[in-house]
Motif scaffolding. Structure first.
Motif, PDB file in Angstrom:
ATOM      1  N   HIS A 141      36.724  30.760  37.890  1.00 39.37           N
ATOM      2  CA  HIS A 141      37.423  30.725  36.606  1.00 39.37           C
ATOM      3  C   HIS A 141      38.333  31.920  36.377  1.00 39.37           C
ATOM      4  O   HIS A 141      38.889  32.071  35.303  1.00 39.37           O
ATOM      5  N   LEU A 142      38.459  32.769  37.360  1.00 38.46           N
ATOM      6  CA  LEU A 142      39.349  33.921  37.219  1.00 38.46           C
ATOM      7  C   LEU A 142      40.784  33.499  37.479  1.00 38.46           C
ATOM      8  O   LEU A 142      41.049  32.693  38.350  1.00 38.46           O
ATOM      9  N   ASP A 143      41.685  34.060  36.701  1.00 36.02           N
ATOM     10  CA  ASP A 143      43.095  33.848  36.990  1.00 36.02           C
ATOM     11  C   ASP A 143      43.735  35.224  36.919  1.00 36.02           C
ATOM     12  O   ASP A 143      44.159  35.672  35.864  1.00 36.02           O
ATOM     13  N   ILE A 144      43.746  35.912  38.045  1.00 35.30           N
ATOM     14  CA  ILE A 144      44.150  37.318  38.047  1.00 35.30           C
ATOM     15  C   ILE A 144      45.146  37.599  39.155  1.00 35.30           C
ATOM     16  O   ILE A 144      45.403  36.760  40.009  1.00 35.30           O
ATOM     17  N   GLU A 145      45.686  38.774  39.141  1.00 38.42           N
ATOM     18  CA  GLU A 145      46.697  39.174  40.128  1.00 38.42           C
ATOM     19  C   GLU A 145      46.048  39.624  41.429  1.00 38.42           C
ATOM     20  O   GLU A 145      44.887  39.998  41.472  1.00 38.42           O
ATOM     21  N   GLU A 146      46.866  39.585  42.461  1.00 40.10           N
ATOM     22  CA  GLU A 146      46.451  39.973  43.810  1.00 40.10           C
ATOM     23  C   GLU A 146      45.673  41.300  43.834  1.00 40.10           C
ATOM     24  O   GLU A 146      44.600  41.402  44.415  1.00 40.10           O
ATOM     25  N   GLU A 147      46.243  42.315  43.159  1.00 39.00           N
ATOM     26  CA  GLU A 147      45.637  43.647  43.200  1.00 39.00           C
ATOM     27  C   GLU A 147      44.246  43.655  42.582  1.00 39.00           C
ATOM     28  O   GLU A 147      43.353  44.352  43.044  1.00 39.00           O
ATOM     29  N   GLU A 148      44.083  42.850  41.507  1.00 37.97           N
ATOM     30  CA  GLU A 148      42.779  42.790  40.850  1.00 37.97           C
ATOM     31  C   GLU A 148      41.727  42.146  41.754  1.00 37.97           C
ATOM     32  O   GLU A 148      40.589  42.591  41.815  1.00 37.97           O
ATOM     33  N   TYR A 149      42.125  41.087  42.468  1.00 33.58           N
ATOM     34  CA  TYR A 149      41.194  40.484  43.427  1.00 33.58           C
ATOM     35  C   TYR A 149      40.720  41.527  44.422  1.00 33.58           C
ATOM     36  O   TYR A 149      39.534  41.642  44.724  1.00 33.58           O
ATOM     37  N   LYS A 150      41.670  42.268  44.931  1.00 33.19           N
ATOM     38  CA  LYS A 150      41.340  43.289  45.942  1.00 33.19           C
ATOM     39  C   LYS A 150      40.358  44.295  45.365  1.00 33.19           C
ATOM     40  O   LYS A 150      39.391  44.680  46.029  1.00 33.19           O
ATOM     41  N   THR A 151      40.623  44.725  44.133  1.00 33.73           N
ATOM     42  CA  THR A 151      39.742  45.699  43.489  1.00 33.73           C
ATOM     43  C   THR A 151      38.335  45.122  43.326  1.00 33.73           C
ATOM     44  O   THR A 151      37.351  45.732  43.742  1.00 33.73           O
ATOM     45  N   TYR A 152      38.258  43.942  42.743  1.00 34.89           N
ATOM     46  CA  TYR A 152      36.943  43.351  42.469  1.00 34.89           C
ATOM     47  C   TYR A 152      36.148  43.142  43.754  1.00 34.89           C
ATOM     48  O   TYR A 152      34.963  43.441  43.823  1.00 34.89           O
ATOM     49  N   ASN A 161      44.037  34.019  50.287  1.00 33.14           N
ATOM     50  CA  ASN A 161      45.478  34.131  50.521  1.00 33.14           C
ATOM     51  C   ASN A 161      46.073  35.422  49.963  1.00 33.14           C
ATOM     52  O   ASN A 161      47.178  35.804  50.310  1.00 33.14           O
ATOM     53  N   GLU A 162      45.333  36.060  49.078  1.00 29.34           N
ATOM     54  CA  GLU A 162      45.789  37.332  48.499  1.00 29.34           C
ATOM     55  C   GLU A 162      45.412  38.520  49.390  1.00 29.34           C
ATOM     56  O   GLU A 162      45.846  39.634  49.153  1.00 29.34           O
ATOM     57  N   LEU A 163      44.566  38.277  50.391  1.00 30.78           N
ATOM     58  CA  LEU A 163      44.027  39.386  51.193  1.00 30.78           C
ATOM     59  C   LEU A 163      44.720  39.521  52.540  1.00 30.78           C
ATOM     60  O   LEU A 163      45.457  38.632  52.965  1.00 30.78           O
ATOM     61  N   ASP A 164      44.456  40.638  53.207  1.00 28.63           N
ATOM     62  CA  ASP A 164      45.017  40.854  54.536  1.00 28.63           C
ATOM     63  C   ASP A 164      44.319  39.955  55.558  1.00 28.63           C
ATOM     64  O   ASP A 164      43.148  39.620  55.404  1.00 28.63           O
TER      65      ASP A 164
END
Ligand code: ATP
Ligand code: MG
Length: 269
Positions: free
Chosen positions: A58-69, A95-98
Motif C-alpha cells: 500500500h505504499l506509494d513512495i519515491e525511489e529514494e524512500e524505498y531505498k531508505t526503508y 525496479n527502483e533498486l540496483d
C-alpha cells in the motif's frame, strides 16, 4: 493513533500489534511513513514479513524512500517481505533498486515468489505486459454494491480508469467485470456476484500488443484486463494506450504498402 505511538515508545509489542493490526493496511502504510527511522525499525521488529508486505503493498513512495526503508531492514526480512507482496508491486519496488541488489533479494527469496516477480520485472517489448498499468479498481464477489462504491471512491484518484471495476476472488483471479454505469444503477444492497458480468474478455500478459488493439476494437471496450496463464489479474490496458499502438502499427503497415522504408529508418544516419 496516539495509543499506537505510545505502545511503540513503551516497547509494548502486544499492545502495539493489537491496535495497529486493526487499521486498514492503507492506514498502516500511512502511519509507517510518518515515523522516524528508529520507530520504523521497532515496527518491523514487531511485525512479520507478511504483515510488513501488506504495508509495502500500500505504499506509494519515491525511489529514494524505498531505498531508505529497505536499508533499515535485514536483507532476509526484505526478501521474505517482497515474497509476500503482490508480485507486480514487488516488481515495482525492485525496479527502483540496483541490479545486483535485485539479484541478491531474488536469490534469498523463496523460489516460487522469485519466479513470479522475475516474470514481471522485464516484460518483453510489444507485449500486453509492457503496456499495461496496475492501477485498476478491483472488488470482490462477496461484497455489496455499497461497499464497492466506497472502494471506487477511495481508489478513483489513482486508478487509470474508473469506468470498469474488475471482480477478483480470494486468489486474485479475474472472475467478473462491472461498468461504472452498472454499479451506479444497481441496488446498494445487491451483492457483486449477482450484478457482475462473469464472461470476461481478457488478454494474456505475453500476448502481442497488436492483438490487444484488435480485441479492444472488436469488443468496443474502453479497457481490457491483463491476466497470467492462471487467470490472475495483473493489470489493465486502457484505450488511450492502444491508440498509440494503433498509430505505431499503422505507420509501419503504410510504409510497407508504399514500398518505402519506415520513417524511423529513413532518418537513421
Ligand atoms: P452501455 O453503453 O451498453 O450501457 P456501459 O456504458 O455500462 O454499457 P460499456 O463500456 O459500453 O459500458 O461496456 C459494455 C458492457 O461490457 C458492460 O456490461 C461492461 O460491464 C462489460 N464489460 C466491460 N469490460 C468487459 C470485459 N473485459 N469483458 C466482458 N465484458 C466487459
Ligand atoms: Mg456504453
Amino acid at each position: 493513533m496516539e495509543h499506537i505511538v505510545q505502545a511503540l515508545y513503551d516497547e509494548k509489542m502486544e499492545e502495539f500489534r493489537k491496535q495497529f493490526l486493526k487499521l486498514h493496511p492503507y492506514d498502516r502504510a500511512k502511519f509507517y511513513v510518518e515515523q522516524s527511522p528508529e520507530v520504523r525499525k521497532r515496527m518491523y521488529e514487531y511485525l512479520s514479513p507478511a504483515e510488513m508486505a501488506e504495508i509495502f503493498d500500500h505504499l506509494d513512495i519515491e525511489e529514494e524512500e524505498y531505498k531508505t526503508y529497505l536499508s533499515e531492514m535485514d536483507p532476509l526480512f526484505v526478501a521474505q517481505m517482497l515474497g509476500h507482496m503482490y508480485a507486480d508491486n514487488a516488481a515495482d519496488v525492485l525496479n527502483e533498486l540496483d541490479k545486483n541488489e535485485v539479484a541478491n533479494y531474488l536469490t534469498i527469496m523463496d523460489d516460487e515468489a522469485a519466479k513470479d516477480i522475475q516474470g514481471l520485472l522485464h516484460y518483453k517489448e510489444y507485449t500486453a505486459g509492457s503496456i499495461m498499468t496496475t492501477e485498476y479498481i478491483a472488488i470482490h464477489t462477496n461484497q455489496t454494491v455499497r461497499s464497492a462504491m466506497h472502494i471506487l471512491k477511495r481508489e478513483a484518484a489513482n486508478a487509470e480508469t474508473i469506468y470498469y471495476l474488475y471482480v477478483v476472488n480470494e486468489q486474485r483471479q479475474l472472475v467478473g467485470v462491472l461498468s461504472l454505469r452498472e454499479l451506479l444503477t444497481s441496488d446498494d444492497d445487491a451483492m457483486i456476484y449477482d450484478v457482475m458480468n462473469d464472461q470476461v474478455v481478457s488478454v494474456l500478459v505475453d500476448e502481442d500488443q497488436e492483438d490487444v488493439a484488435r480485441k479492444m476494437q472488436n469488443y468496443d471496450f474502453l479497457a481490457l484486463p491483463v491476466v497470467d496463464a492462471d487467470n490472475h489479474l495483473l493489470g489493465i490496458i486502457t484505450v488511450d494506450d492502444i491508440v498509440d499502438v494503433i498509430s505505431e502499427e499503422a505507420t509501419d503497415d503504410y510504409s510497407k504498402l508504399a514500398g518505402v522504408p519506415d520513417v524511423d529508418i529513413q532518418y537513421t544516419p
